[in-house]
Design a protein around this motif. Structure first.
Motif, PDB file in Angstrom:
ATOM      1  N   SER A  34       0.837  -1.190   0.000  1.00  0.00           N
ATOM      2  CA  SER A  34       0.000   0.000   0.000  1.00  0.00           C
ATOM      3  C   SER A  34       0.873   1.242   0.000  1.00  0.00           C
ATOM      4  N   GLY A  35       0.339   2.309  -0.576  1.00  0.00           N
ATOM      5  CA  GLY A  35       1.072   3.560  -0.614  1.00  0.00           C
ATOM      6  C   GLY A  35       1.928   3.673  -1.859  1.00  0.00           C
ATOM      7  N   LEU A  36       2.867   4.588  -1.806  1.00  0.00           N
ATOM      8  CA  LEU A  36       3.739   4.859  -2.951  1.00  0.00           C
ATOM      9  C   LEU A  36       5.064   4.126  -2.816  1.00  0.00           C
ATOM     10  N   VAL A  50      11.786   0.653  -3.836  1.00  0.00           N
ATOM     11  CA  VAL A  50      11.949   1.453  -2.627  1.00  0.00           C
ATOM     12  C   VAL A  50      10.582   1.981  -2.200  1.00  0.00           C
ATOM     13  N   LYS A  51      10.200   1.732  -0.962  1.00  0.00           N
ATOM     14  CA  LYS A  51       8.935   2.247  -0.442  1.00  0.00           C
ATOM     15  C   LYS A  51       9.114   3.723  -0.121  1.00  0.00           C
ATOM     16  N   LEU A  52       8.229   4.558  -0.667  1.00  0.00           N
ATOM     17  CA  LEU A  52       8.294   6.000  -0.443  1.00  0.00           C
ATOM     18  C   LEU A  52       7.366   6.450   0.679  1.00  0.00           C
ATOM     19  N   GLU A  95      14.159  17.237 -10.711  1.00  0.00           N
ATOM     20  CA  GLU A  95      15.077  16.849  -9.652  1.00  0.00           C
ATOM     21  C   GLU A  95      14.581  15.662  -8.843  1.00  0.00           C
ATOM     22  N   PHE A  96      13.413  15.808  -8.237  1.00  0.00           N
ATOM     23  CA  PHE A  96      12.830  14.742  -7.421  1.00  0.00           C
ATOM     24  C   PHE A  96      11.388  14.516  -7.850  1.00  0.00           C
ATOM     25  N   VAL A  97      10.943  13.274  -7.791  1.00  0.00           N
ATOM     26  CA  VAL A  97       9.572  12.925  -8.144  1.00  0.00           C
ATOM     27  C   VAL A  97       8.931  12.211  -6.959  1.00  0.00           C
ATOM     28  N   SER A  98       7.588  12.330  -6.871  1.00  0.00           N
ATOM     29  CA  SER A  98       6.902  11.698  -5.745  1.00  0.00           C
ATOM     30  C   SER A  98       5.467  11.297  -6.068  1.00  0.00           C
ATOM     31  N   LYS A  99       5.001  11.563  -7.288  1.00  0.00           N
ATOM     32  CA  LYS A  99       3.621  11.226  -7.651  1.00  0.00           C
ATOM     33  C   LYS A  99       3.607   9.982  -8.530  1.00  0.00           C
ATOM     34  N   PRO A 100       2.574   9.143  -8.396  1.00  0.00           N
ATOM     35  CA  PRO A 100       2.487   7.953  -9.241  1.00  0.00           C
ATOM     36  C   PRO A 100       2.525   8.323 -10.728  1.00  0.00           C
ATOM     37  N   GLU A 118      -1.015   3.378  -5.362  1.00  0.00           N
ATOM     38  CA  GLU A 118      -2.454   3.213  -5.479  1.00  0.00           C
ATOM     39  C   GLU A 118      -3.150   4.509  -5.849  1.00  0.00           C
ATOM     40  N   ALA A 119      -2.655   5.641  -5.377  1.00  0.00           N
ATOM     41  CA  ALA A 119      -3.349   6.911  -5.587  1.00  0.00           C
ATOM     42  C   ALA A 119      -2.899   7.543  -6.896  1.00  0.00           C
ATOM     43  N   PRO A 120      -3.790   7.675  -7.900  1.00  0.00           N
ATOM     44  CA  PRO A 120      -3.404   8.324  -9.138  1.00  0.00           C
ATOM     45  C   PRO A 120      -3.256   9.827  -8.937  1.00  0.00           C
ATOM     46  N   ASP A 121      -2.594  10.466  -9.896  1.00  0.00           N
ATOM     47  CA  ASP A 121      -2.437  11.908  -9.867  1.00  0.00           C
ATOM     48  C   ASP A 121      -3.820  12.553  -9.861  1.00  0.00           C
ATOM     49  N   LYS A 122      -4.070  13.493  -8.965  1.00  0.00           N
ATOM     50  CA  LYS A 122      -5.398  14.055  -8.763  1.00  0.00           C
ATOM     51  C   LYS A 122      -5.940  14.803  -9.980  1.00  0.00           C
ATOM     52  N   ASP A 123      -5.095  15.502 -10.747  1.00  0.00           N
ATOM     53  CA  ASP A 123      -5.614  16.266 -11.877  1.00  0.00           C
ATOM     54  C   ASP A 123      -5.664  15.466 -13.172  1.00  0.00           C
ATOM     55  N   GLY A 124      -5.173  14.223 -13.171  1.00  0.00           N
ATOM     56  CA  GLY A 124      -5.264  13.362 -14.345  1.00  0.00           C
ATOM     57  C   GLY A 124      -4.339  13.753 -15.475  1.00  0.00           C
TER      58      GLY A 124
END
Length: 138
Positions: A34-36, A50-52, A95-100, A118-124
């Motif tokens: 679960s999670g990113l 790597v679990k974020l 530089e750094f990324v953190s969204k699916p 599990e959580a897609p980017d909110k704005d699609g």
């Protein structure tokens, strides 16, 4: 031979107890996925996952191949390319990324870092970078 009340209770208890390991393993697996998380691939093969979500602090992951050296850095719940000896240095942007769905690619070394979860980017919106330019695609 007659089956007694306590025989049924004991057998039922053993049957219930036999499901405990399966429930524990299912719960642990669900918690771990679960999670990113970020999947680091080298030449198309998964090098490390790597679990974020919940990650704190700083961690370096060194990738050495015959094509070159890359150092991936995990800072808190973000991942990025810290160092690379490739000639074009495009993998430093972003530089750094953190969204699916966000990725970092070092083409000369064939290293891909992709954030999954599990959580897609909110704005699609998908962001695709071509030669340093960023284009939004709906």
């Amino acid at each position: 031979m007659k089956i007694k009340k306590w025989d049924i209770i004991i057998i039922s208890l053993f049957v219930l107890i036999s499901f405990i390991p399966a429930a524990v393993f299912a719960f642990q697996e669900q918690r771990q996925t679960s999670g990113l998380y970020a999947e680091i691939k080298v030449q198309g093969e998964v090098f490390q996952t790597v679990k974020l979500t919940g990650h704190t602090g700083r961690e370096e992951i060194r990738i050495e191949t015959k094509l070159g050296v890359n150092i991936v850095e995990v800072v808190d719940e973000k991942i990025g390319m810290y160092e690379a000896d490739c000639p074009d240095q495009i993998c430093y942007s972003p530089e750094f990324v953190s969204k699916p769905g966000e990725t970092i690619v070092c083409l000369p070394h064939r290293v891909v870092v992709e954030v999954k979860g599990e959580a897609p980017d909110k704005d699609g919106t998908d962001i695709i970078a071509y030669g340093g330019e960023i284009h939004d695609h709906e």
